[in-house]
Scaffold this active site. Structure first.
Site, PDB file in Angstrom:
ATOM      1  N   ASP A  98      -1.845  25.950 -16.697  1.00  7.96           N
ATOM      2  CA  ASP A  98      -1.882  26.781 -16.949  1.00  7.96           C
ATOM      3  C   ASP A  98      -3.099  27.037 -17.640  1.00  7.96           C
ATOM      4  O   ASP A  98      -3.298  27.905 -19.440  1.00  7.96           O
ATOM      5  CB  ASP A  98      -0.922  27.145 -18.204  1.00  7.96           C
ATOM      6  CG  ASP A  98      -0.045  25.925 -18.746  1.00  7.96           C
ATOM      7  OD1 ASP A  98      -1.249  25.527 -18.779  1.00  7.96           O
ATOM      8  OD2 ASP A  98       0.743  25.820 -18.605  1.00  7.96           O
ATOM      9  N   GLU A 120       3.219  23.700  -9.918  1.00  7.02           N
ATOM     10  CA  GLU A 120       3.699  24.068 -11.442  1.00  7.02           C
ATOM     11  C   GLU A 120       3.678  25.436 -11.433  1.00  7.02           C
ATOM     12  O   GLU A 120       3.313  26.197 -13.267  1.00  7.02           O
ATOM     13  CB  GLU A 120       3.127  23.138 -13.017  1.00  7.02           C
ATOM     14  CG  GLU A 120       3.293  23.189 -13.760  1.00  7.02           C
ATOM     15  CD  GLU A 120       3.340  22.257 -14.470  1.00  7.02           C
ATOM     16  OE1 GLU A 120       3.061  21.657 -14.558  1.00  7.02           O
ATOM     17  OE2 GLU A 120       2.588  22.652 -16.175  1.00  7.02           O
ATOM     18  N   GLU A 134      -1.879  29.770 -22.390  1.00  6.34           N
ATOM     19  CA  GLU A 134      -1.653  29.503 -21.287  1.00  6.34           C
ATOM     20  C   GLU A 134      -0.949  30.525 -20.883  1.00  6.34           C
ATOM     21  O   GLU A 134      -0.469  30.566 -19.618  1.00  6.34           O
ATOM     22  CB  GLU A 134      -0.802  28.054 -21.567  1.00  6.34           C
ATOM     23  CG  GLU A 134      -2.034  26.768 -21.870  1.00  6.34           C
ATOM     24  CD  GLU A 134      -2.758  26.976 -23.787  1.00  6.34           C
ATOM     25  OE1 GLU A 134      -2.122  27.543 -24.041  1.00  6.34           O
ATOM     26  OE2 GLU A 134      -3.346  25.599 -23.770  1.00  6.34           O
ATOM     27  N   HIS A 210      -1.980  18.786 -30.375  1.00  7.20           N
ATOM     28  CA  HIS A 210      -2.717  19.543 -29.831  1.00  7.20           C
ATOM     29  C   HIS A 210      -3.121  21.379 -30.081  1.00  7.20           C
ATOM     30  O   HIS A 210      -4.492  21.882 -29.284  1.00  7.20           O
ATOM     31  CB  HIS A 210      -3.217  19.390 -28.896  1.00  7.20           C
ATOM     32  CG  HIS A 210      -2.494  19.544 -27.609  1.00  7.20           C
ATOM     33  ND1 HIS A 210      -3.084  20.403 -26.681  1.00  7.20           N
ATOM     34  CD2 HIS A 210      -1.396  18.906 -26.726  1.00  7.20           C
ATOM     35  CE1 HIS A 210      -2.472  20.695 -25.573  1.00  7.20           C
ATOM     36  NE2 HIS A 210      -1.080  19.655 -25.231  1.00  7.20           N
ATOM     37  N   ARG A 212      -3.471  25.256 -29.316  1.00  7.45           N
ATOM     38  CA  ARG A 212      -4.257  25.588 -30.386  1.00  7.45           C
ATOM     39  C   ARG A 212      -3.248  26.949 -31.133  1.00  7.45           C
ATOM     40  O   ARG A 212      -3.727  27.383 -31.940  1.00  7.45           O
ATOM     41  CB  ARG A 212      -4.984  26.969 -28.736  1.00  7.45           C
ATOM     42  CG  ARG A 212      -6.328  26.119 -28.484  1.00  7.45           C
ATOM     43  CD  ARG A 212      -7.337  27.141 -27.491  1.00  7.45           C
ATOM     44  NE  ARG A 212      -7.744  26.425 -26.660  1.00  7.45           N
ATOM     45  CZ  ARG A 212      -9.842  26.493 -27.033  1.00  7.45           C
ATOM     46  NH1 ARG A 212      -9.818  27.238 -27.882  1.00  7.45           N
ATOM     47  NH2 ARG A 212     -10.244  25.404 -26.469  1.00  7.45           N
ATOM     48  N   HIS A 243      -5.793  13.958 -30.081  1.00  7.97           N
ATOM     49  CA  HIS A 243      -6.946  14.829 -28.699  1.00  7.97           C
ATOM     50  C   HIS A 243      -8.217  14.908 -29.705  1.00  7.97           C
ATOM     51  O   HIS A 243      -8.445  14.338 -31.011  1.00  7.97           O
ATOM     52  CB  HIS A 243      -5.672  15.908 -29.389  1.00  7.97           C
ATOM     53  CG  HIS A 243      -6.590  17.120 -27.984  1.00  7.97           C
ATOM     54  ND1 HIS A 243      -7.607  17.906 -27.781  1.00  7.97           N
ATOM     55  CD2 HIS A 243      -5.774  17.435 -26.704  1.00  7.97           C
ATOM     56  CE1 HIS A 243      -8.024  18.172 -26.800  1.00  7.97           C
ATOM     57  NE2 HIS A 243      -6.736  18.081 -25.689  1.00  7.97           N
TER      58      HIS A 243
END
Ligand code: UD1
Ligand code: UDP
Length: 382
Positions: A98, A120, A134, A210, A212, A243
């Site tokens: 994604d 996936e 995503e 991590h 967004r 990250h």
């Protein structure tokens, strides 16, 4: 008969970890010519995975920029892939999951009328802004792809609910294939602080964060909660490989620097990560991949998000949604650190996401769909 030309396209750390065993499986099959194109949406974190699995891509778009935006990633991928497809014309392109690379890879292949397989496939929260971007990326790839490799039966049902009827396969998640090759009884970490930790005597909490949609206030609350947990639990050691995203680096260091039992370290390579997880007491994360790996290793997970597209391990009782609220995160961590019965209830190994044979099933399905075998692939039963 000519070999079937299959190109895998990926760009970030999680895609690489989950595509690596599939690249290996494609390379093993004599009916297939396997080609690999990386966008390098992540540079260092991708290269570390390529090194470990010994994958040398035929094409590398090298697109990463510091603090890149969604638009720059998508446009650089589209333009770069157009050139790649002009040079070689695969029979099938495989994308994973994604990310922006995933979406751009599927779209670029569609523009060239090249068949797309989505690895996936079918994970959904049904919230267009969470996870962002995503949820929209994977939904759009669901429209662009002809072959859908769903990790679980629930993922398949999600696609069926969107009207997808053909090319659906339930295979298990390839991350469980990867996990079977990495965890070792004896393991020496490159990061010496990890060799010195007292895994038996201390409660090691493995943290990653991590996403967004967590940038800003949610991430600040998460970091403040982690600081409080570490300060009030001297029996815990909090290990956080941070990250490389500048937004994440800044926030993590602002809240967590200088706390004695907090270890902020560089991103780990995948072997180190899996071996650290296998030795930890508890995992606190907003990562998708960690939510799949930790249950297979019998480690309880507190998810630092408001929702999850991976409900299977929540139903199995090894994963709980902690959310992004300071008080909720602290109280759920307190419970698992203080109440051994509550901990024992969550700490049992379950494998709802795979059995280590996902890649074999995916390649069998590809050969079946392209008429190279009459034998349909087996279905992962969960
Ligand atoms: C991306 C994916 C996300 C996935 C995550 C896995 C998108 C929009 N997001 O998010 O779905 O969960 O990867 O980690 O596709 N950076 C480096 N070196 C690296 C990697 C990253 O310096 O090896 C820094 C760069 O400054 C880069 C920034 O991190 O600009 C953000 O990377 P980006 O891929 O845009 O977003 P992620 O948050 O990593
Ligand atoms: N991972 C790793 N090193 C780290 C953090 C994560 O190898 O320092 C691995 C982790 O084991 C999992 C994958 O990276 O296989 C998850 O990636 P990430 O959390 O970046 O992305 P997501 O799964 O949320 O998309």
């Amino acid at each position: 008969m000519d070999k079937l030309k299959v190109m895998t396209i990926f760009g970030t750390r999680p895609e690489a970890i989950k595509m690596a065993p599939l690249v290996k499986e494609l390379e093993r099959r004599e009916e297939i010519e396997s080609l690999c194109c990386v966008t390098a949406q992540h540079r260092q974190m991708l290269d570390s995975v390529l090194d470990i699995f010994g994958i040398v891509p035929q094409f590398d778009l090298d697109i990463m920029e510091p603090s890149q935006t969604l638009s720059t990633i998508t446009t650089k991928c589209l333009l770069g892939l157009e050139k790649v497809f002009q040079e070689v014309r695969p029979d099938l392109v495989l994308v994973h999951g994604d990310t922006s690379t995933t979406f751009a890879g599927a779209l670029a292949a569609y523009y060239q009328k090249i068949a797309v397989g989505h690895v996936e496939a079918g994970l959904r929260t049904w919230d267009r802004y969470s996870p962002f971007p995503e949820e929209m990326n994977r939904s759009m790839v669901g429209r662009l792809a002809q072959l859908h490799f769903c990790p679980t039966a629930a993922n398949r049902r999600n696609l069926e609910a969107e009207g997808v009827r053909d090319g659906l396969f339930v295979t298990g998640n390839t991350v469980i294939d990867a996990l079977q090759t990495t965890v070792l009884k004896e393991f020496r970490f490159a990061e010496d602080v990890l060799n010195r930790l007292d895994y038996g005597g201390k409660k090691v909490i493995l943290v990653t964060c991590h996403r967004r949609e967590n940038y800003g206030k949610p991430m600040e609350d998460i970091m403040a909660a982690l600081a409080h947990i570490a300060q009030t639990h001297p029996e815990a050691e909090l290990v956080y490989p941070v990250h490389l995203s500048p937004a994440v680096q800044e926030c993590a260091h602002r809240y967590l620097d200088g706390i004695e039992n907090v270890h902020l370290i560089v991103p780990l390579d995948v072997e180190e990560m899996h071996n650290l997880m296998a030795r930890s007491y508890l995992v606190m994360t907003d990562s998708g991949g960690l939510q799949e790996e930790a249950p297979a290793l019998g480690k309880p997970v507190l998810v630092l998000r408001k929702e999850t597209e991976r409900p299977e391990a929540v139903q199995a009782g090894t994963v709980k949604l902690a959310g992004v609220d300071y008080d909720a995160i602290v109280s759920m961590a307190d419970e698992l650190l203080d109440d051994s019965a509550a901990y024992a209830k969550m700490a049992h190994a379950v494998n709802p996401y795979g059995d280590g044979r996902a890649c074999r099933r995916i390649v069998d399905a590809v050969l079946y769909q392209f008429g190279r075998t009459d034998r349909p692939p087996e279905t992962f039963q969960g």
